[in-house]
Design an enzyme around this catalytic site. Structure first.
Site, PDB file in Angstrom:
ATOM      1  N   CYS A   3       1.266  -0.967  -0.025  1.00  0.00           N
ATOM      2  CA  CYS A   3      -0.139  -0.203  -0.076  1.00  0.00           C
ATOM      3  C   CYS A   3       0.759   1.433  -0.079  1.00  0.00           C
ATOM      4  CB  CYS A   3      -1.046   0.190   1.403  1.00  0.00           C
ATOM      5  SG  CYS A   3      -0.082  -0.416   2.762  1.00  0.00           S
ATOM      6  N   ASN A   6       2.244   1.261   4.545  1.00  0.00           N
ATOM      7  CA  ASN A   6       2.635   0.418   5.017  1.00  0.00           C
ATOM      8  C   ASN A   6       2.119   0.003   6.404  1.00  0.00           C
ATOM      9  OD1 ASN A   6       5.452  -2.144   5.623  1.00  0.00           O
ATOM     10  ND2 ASN A   6       2.954  -2.680   5.158  1.00  0.00           N
ATOM     11  N   CYS A   8      -1.310   0.607   7.393  1.00  0.00           N
ATOM     12  CA  CYS A   8      -2.918   0.864   7.375  1.00  0.00           C
ATOM     13  C   CYS A   8      -3.301  -1.157   6.492  1.00  0.00           C
ATOM     14  CB  CYS A   8      -3.827   1.716   7.517  1.00  0.00           C
ATOM     15  SG  CYS A   8      -3.149   3.221   8.306  1.00  0.00           S
ATOM     16  N   ARG A   9      -3.739  -0.881   5.131  1.00  0.00           N
ATOM     17  CA  ARG A   9      -4.049  -1.627   4.636  1.00  0.00           C
ATOM     18  C   ARG A   9      -3.112  -3.299   4.020  1.00  0.00           C
ATOM     19  NH1 ARG A   9      -5.195   2.349  -0.445  1.00  0.00           N
ATOM     20  NH2 ARG A   9      -3.121   2.973   0.875  1.00  0.00           N
ATOM     21  N   SER A  10      -1.489  -2.666   3.596  1.00  0.00           N
ATOM     22  CA  SER A  10      -1.167  -3.476   3.869  1.00  0.00           C
ATOM     23  C   SER A  10      -0.190  -4.973   4.825  1.00  0.00           C
ATOM     24  CB  SER A  10       0.130  -3.306   3.197  1.00  0.00           C
ATOM     25  OG  SER A  10       1.326  -2.414   3.101  1.00  0.00           O
ATOM     26  N   ASP A 111      -7.919   4.005   0.638  1.00  0.00           N
ATOM     27  CA  ASP A 111      -7.472   4.050   2.385  1.00  0.00           C
ATOM     28  C   ASP A 111      -8.340   4.205   3.453  1.00  0.00           C
ATOM     29  OD1 ASP A 111      -5.081   4.898   4.124  1.00  0.00           O
ATOM     30  OD2 ASP A 111      -4.600   6.432   2.635  1.00  0.00           O
TER      31      ASP A 111
END
Ligand code: 4NP
Length: 140
Positions: A3, A6, A8-10, A111
């Site tokens: 993301c 690195n 939140c999402r990934s 995001d």
């Protein structure tokens, strides 16, 4: 799993994929296209959302995506189109470029950084579904 930051999402995608593939001999990792959060633990909201589903991501540390990742990994799953463009800029070969795809196929994992906890739950569910589909496709 890639993301922007690195945090939140990934990290969620990293933890979820690792959890779902624990019986397979594969290495799962995550990175961000930006370096703002290098060395940081995941966002507390990601840690909390994963923990609620029995997945511990608290020990992950953010790092930036690097060109060597094209050699180290067979698949590079990115969360949105901007990540896709930025990762592709670092690819030096066709083989590398072909490893990169949106985790959701044609949709984006948006995001959740500037929103509330609910956004993280939506992100978790979308990522989990996509990871299950990928692993299922490998088993066929
Ligand atoms: P991520 O979310 O890309 O899912 O880790 C973000 C984290 C931090 C920032 C943006 C997005 N930021 O601007 O610091």
């Amino acid at each position: 799993m890639v993301c922007l930051g690195n945090i939140c999402r990934s990290p969620l995608a990293h933890g979820i994929f690792e959890h779902l593939s624990k019986d397979l001999s594969i290495t799962v990792d995550s990175a961000g296209t930006a370096n703002y959060h290098t060395g940081n633990a995941p966002d507390p909201r990601s840690i909390k959302t994963a923990a609620a589903k029995g997945i511990n991501i608290a020990n992950q540390k953010a790092r930036q995506f690097i060109a060597a990742d094209f050699d180290a990994f067979d698949y590079i799953f990115v969360m949105d189109q901007e990540n896709l463009n930025n990762v592709l800029k670092l690819a030096e070969t066709e083989l590398g470029r072909n490893k990169v795809r949106l985790l959701l196929g044609s949709d984006e994992v948006e995001d959740p950084y500037y929103g509330g906890d609910h956004g993280f739950e939506i992100v978790f569910d979308k990522i989990e579904k996509a990871c299950k589909n990928i692993i299922e496709s490998w088993n066929q």
